[in-house]
Each structure stands twice: as C-alpha cells, then as structure tokens.
Enzyme design. Structure first.
Site, short mmCIF file in Angstrom:
data_model
loop_
_atom_site.label_atom_id
_atom_site.label_comp_id
_atom_site.label_asym_id
_atom_site.label_seq_id
_atom_site.Cartn_x
_atom_site.Cartn_y
_atom_site.Cartn_z
N SER A 137 0.86 -1.19 0.00
CA SER A 137 0.00 0.00 0.00
C SER A 137 0.89 1.23 0.00
O SER A 137 2.01 1.18 0.54
CB SER A 137 -0.86 0.01 1.27
OG SER A 137 -1.36 1.32 1.51
N TYR A 150 -1.45 -0.44 10.20
CA TYR A 150 -1.55 -0.81 8.78
C TYR A 150 -0.30 -0.35 8.04
O TYR A 150 0.31 -1.10 7.28
CB TYR A 150 -2.81 -0.17 8.18
CG TYR A 150 -3.08 -0.52 6.74
CD1 TYR A 150 -3.62 -1.75 6.39
CD2 TYR A 150 -2.79 0.38 5.71
CE1 TYR A 150 -3.87 -2.07 5.06
CE2 TYR A 150 -3.03 0.08 4.38
CZ TYR A 150 -3.58 -1.14 4.06
OH TYR A 150 -3.83 -1.46 2.74
P1 NAP Z 1 -11.15 -6.37 0.41
O1 NAP Z 1 -12.10 -6.00 -0.65
O2 NAP Z 1 -11.46 -6.08 1.83
O3 NAP Z 1 -10.80 -7.93 0.25
C1 NAP Z 1 -9.91 -8.54 1.15
C2 NAP Z 1 -9.77 -10.01 0.79
O4 NAP Z 1 -8.83 -10.59 1.73
C3 NAP Z 1 -11.06 -10.79 0.93
O5 NAP Z 1 -11.06 -11.83 -0.02
C4 NAP Z 1 -10.94 -11.39 2.34
O6 NAP Z 1 -11.72 -12.56 2.51
C5 NAP Z 1 -9.44 -11.70 2.38
N1 NAP Z 1 -8.92 -11.84 3.74
C6 NAP Z 1 -8.84 -10.91 4.72
N2 NAP Z 1 -8.30 -11.45 5.85
C7 NAP Z 1 -8.03 -12.74 5.54
C8 NAP Z 1 -7.49 -13.83 6.29
N3 NAP Z 1 -7.11 -13.71 7.57
N4 NAP Z 1 -7.35 -15.01 5.67
C9 NAP Z 1 -7.71 -15.17 4.37
N5 NAP Z 1 -8.25 -14.19 3.63
C10 NAP Z 1 -8.41 -12.99 4.22
O7 NAP Z 1 -9.72 -5.68 0.17
P2 NAP Z 1 -9.02 -5.09 -1.14
O8 NAP Z 1 -9.27 -3.64 -1.15
O9 NAP Z 1 -9.30 -5.91 -2.33
O10 NAP Z 1 -7.49 -5.26 -0.67
C11 NAP Z 1 -6.65 -6.31 -1.16
C12 NAP Z 1 -5.22 -5.95 -0.76
O11 NAP Z 1 -4.88 -4.67 -1.32
C13 NAP Z 1 -5.01 -5.80 0.75
O12 NAP Z 1 -3.75 -6.33 1.12
C14 NAP Z 1 -5.02 -4.30 0.97
O13 NAP Z 1 -4.27 -3.91 2.10
C15 NAP Z 1 -4.38 -3.82 -0.32
N6 NAP Z 1 -4.68 -2.42 -0.64
C16 NAP Z 1 -5.96 -2.01 -0.86
C17 NAP Z 1 -6.20 -0.69 -1.16
C18 NAP Z 1 -7.59 -0.15 -1.44
O14 NAP Z 1 -7.73 1.09 -1.54
N7 NAP Z 1 -8.61 -0.99 -1.56
C19 NAP Z 1 -5.14 0.22 -1.22
C20 NAP Z 1 -3.86 -0.24 -0.98
C21 NAP Z 1 -3.64 -1.57 -0.69
P3 NAP Z 1 -12.71 -12.75 3.78
O15 NAP Z 1 -13.77 -11.68 3.67
O16 NAP Z 1 -13.24 -14.13 3.67
O17 NAP Z 1 -11.84 -12.52 4.99
#
Ligand code: NAP
Length: 239
Positions: A137, A150
């Site tokens: 991130s 985070y």
């Molecule tokens: P999201 O929509 O909240 O999806 C998160 C995914 O991770 C879901 O499939 C969730 O499944 C899974 N997950 C969470 N905890 C877990 C665990 N303990 N074991 C297995 N699976 C787990 O998030 P996203 O925005 O797509 O983010 C994906 C990645 O990108 C993350 O690492 C996040 O930090 C990074 N990121 C996101 C953004 C943004 O703006 N969205 C920006 C920078 C970085 P369950 O619901 O089943 O737990």
C-alpha cells in the site's frame, strides 16, 4: 502457469484471478470466510477456460496455510506465482488500539506473506523459477495518520520484499510488491461521499483506481524476467 492468490473472493484479489485466467493461467484462491465470493470467482475463472480451485484458509493461521498449500499442490501441481493479496485495514488512534488488534493487522498483512512464502519457496527452488508478488500500500511507503499499524505492516512488507528478492535472485525467483493508492473496493466502504470527494481532490488523476488496473500491473510484473526487489506504486499520482 499456476497462480495462488490469497483474498481471491472479492476486490483486488478477484480481479487478479480474472486477469491471470484471461491469460490462460490456472488459479487457486482462498479467503477467510467469504465462500460465496470465492465460488463466484471460480465460476468466472472457469468460464475463461482454465482450472480454478478454491478453499477457505485463514492466512493468520500456520496450520490453515499448510493445509491449503497441500490442497493446492494436490489439485494443481507446483505453484509458479504466489500473490500475497489478502489483508485488512484498521483505522483509529494508536493509543486506542489493543494488542490483539495490532497483532491481527500484523499477522494478516505481514506474517501471512512470510508463511505463504516459507511453504511455497521449496517448490520454486526445485523449479529454479517463480514469482512472489506482495500487495502492499502507499501507506507502507509514506505512512498514514490513524493507520499506524496498517502502515507498519505494509512498510514491513516492503522491506520483506526487498530482502527476499536479494535472497532468492540467485535461484531465479523474483519478488516484488505493488503499492496501490485508493482503490474502489469494500475495504474503503466506510468513506462517505464527502470523504471521497476530498480524497479525489488530492489525487492528481482525480479518481479512485480500479481493481482491474491493479490486476493488469500484477500480471505485467509476473511476466517480466528482470524486475525484482521493486515496490511499484499505482496511485494516480497521489503520493
Ligand atoms: P477487500 O475487498 O477487503 O478484500 C480482502 C480479501 O482478503 C477478501 O477476499 C478477504 O476474505 C481476504 N482476507 C482478509 N483477511 C483474511 C485472512 N485472515 N485469511 C484469508 N483471507 C483474508 O480488500 P481489497 O481492497 O481488495 O485489498 C486487497 C489488498 O490490497 C489488501 O492487502 C489491501 O491492504 C491492499 N490495498 C488495498 C487498497 C484499497 O484502496 N482498496 C489500497 C492499498 C492496498 P474474507 O472476507 O473471507 O476474509
């Protein structure tokens, strides 16, 4: 090519699964509890003509990870590309955070990448090839107020990426991180319209990023033979 993606049930992880599937890679995906989301990913990946296997796996638990990797390799064979995507956010003042909340963020976002890599590197060593791509991130690069844990977890993931890249380069295993800015996913669902407008004003490109845009970057990195140890930012010019 076989690609293992954590957090493949929605958001960035689902788009990464679909991007690799479009490019004829087989997918193995996990999530902690969202089986419906994983099943939807599987259906959409299969419709693109490749294999997809899914299972629940809590990436904060070593036993879950060991079992999931066993399941994955029994179903699909060696994993060529690992995408450590799953993660959680936490917004709040540091002094109000409990130790268990801190540990949950660090184990979800950082220790999980260690464990997944630890158990998959031996296969990659045998092949003398492989890619590990960590989804970090921008807050891991520059830090965010109210998101200290985070930011620390993602900053740690950046250093993990650079160090492991040096360790594995002699074995032709490439390790990189993608560092997204503000991407339109459920992770950001707590922001209201006013918050969003304020954020978009700060982003030179004036909008959030799309999950598909992050996925395309991940695929490009996975198809390069000479990029390693890099933290590649995708944030519309935000940071
Ligand atoms: P999201 O929509 O909240 O999806 C998160 C995914 O991770 C879901 O499939 C969730 O499944 C899974 N997950 C969470 N905890 C877990 C665990 N303990 N074991 C297995 N699976 C787990 O998030 P996203 O925005 O797509 O983010 C994906 C990645 O990108 C993350 O690492 C996040 O930090 C990074 N990121 C996101 C953004 C943004 O703006 N969205 C920006 C920078 C970085 P369950 O619901 O089943 O737990």
């Amino acid at each position: 090519m076989n690609v293992l993606i954590t957090g493949a049930s929605r958001g960035i992880g689902k788009s990464i699964a679909l991007e690799f599937a479009k490019n004829k890679c087989n997918i193995i995906g996990c999530a902690k509890s969202d089986f419906d989301g994983l099943s939807d990913t599987k259906q959409r990946v299969n419709a693109l003509g490749v294999d997809c296997y899914i299972d629940l796996c809590d990436i904060t638990k070593e036993d879950d990870i060991r079992q999931f990797i066993l399941y994955a390799t029994n179903k699909i064979g060696c994993i060529d590309i690992l995408v450590n995507n799953a993660g959680i956010s936490y917004i709040g003042l540091l002094q109000d955070m409990s130790l268990s909340e801190w540990n949950e963020v660090i184990s979800s976002n950082l220790t999980s990448a260690f464990l997944m890599s630890k158990y998959l590197i031996p296969q990659m060593l045998k092949n003398q090839a492989g890619h590990i791509i960590n989804i970090s991130s921008v807050w891991g690069n520059v830090g965010a107020s109210m998101e200290t844990a985070y930011s620390a977890s993602k900053g740690g993931l950046n250093s993990f990426t650079k160090a492991l890249a040096k360790e594995l380069a002699p074995s032709n295993i490439l390790v990189n991180a993608v560092s997204p800015g503000f991407i339109d996913t459920e992770m950001n669902k707590s922001f209201d319209k006013e918050d969003l407008n304020a954020i978009f004003e700060e982003i030179p490109l004036g909008r959030s990023g799309k999950t598909e845009e992050v996925a395309k970057l991940v695929y490009k990195i996975a198809t390069s033979d000479y990029i390693t140890g890099q933290i590649i930012t995708i944030d519309g010019g935000w940071t």
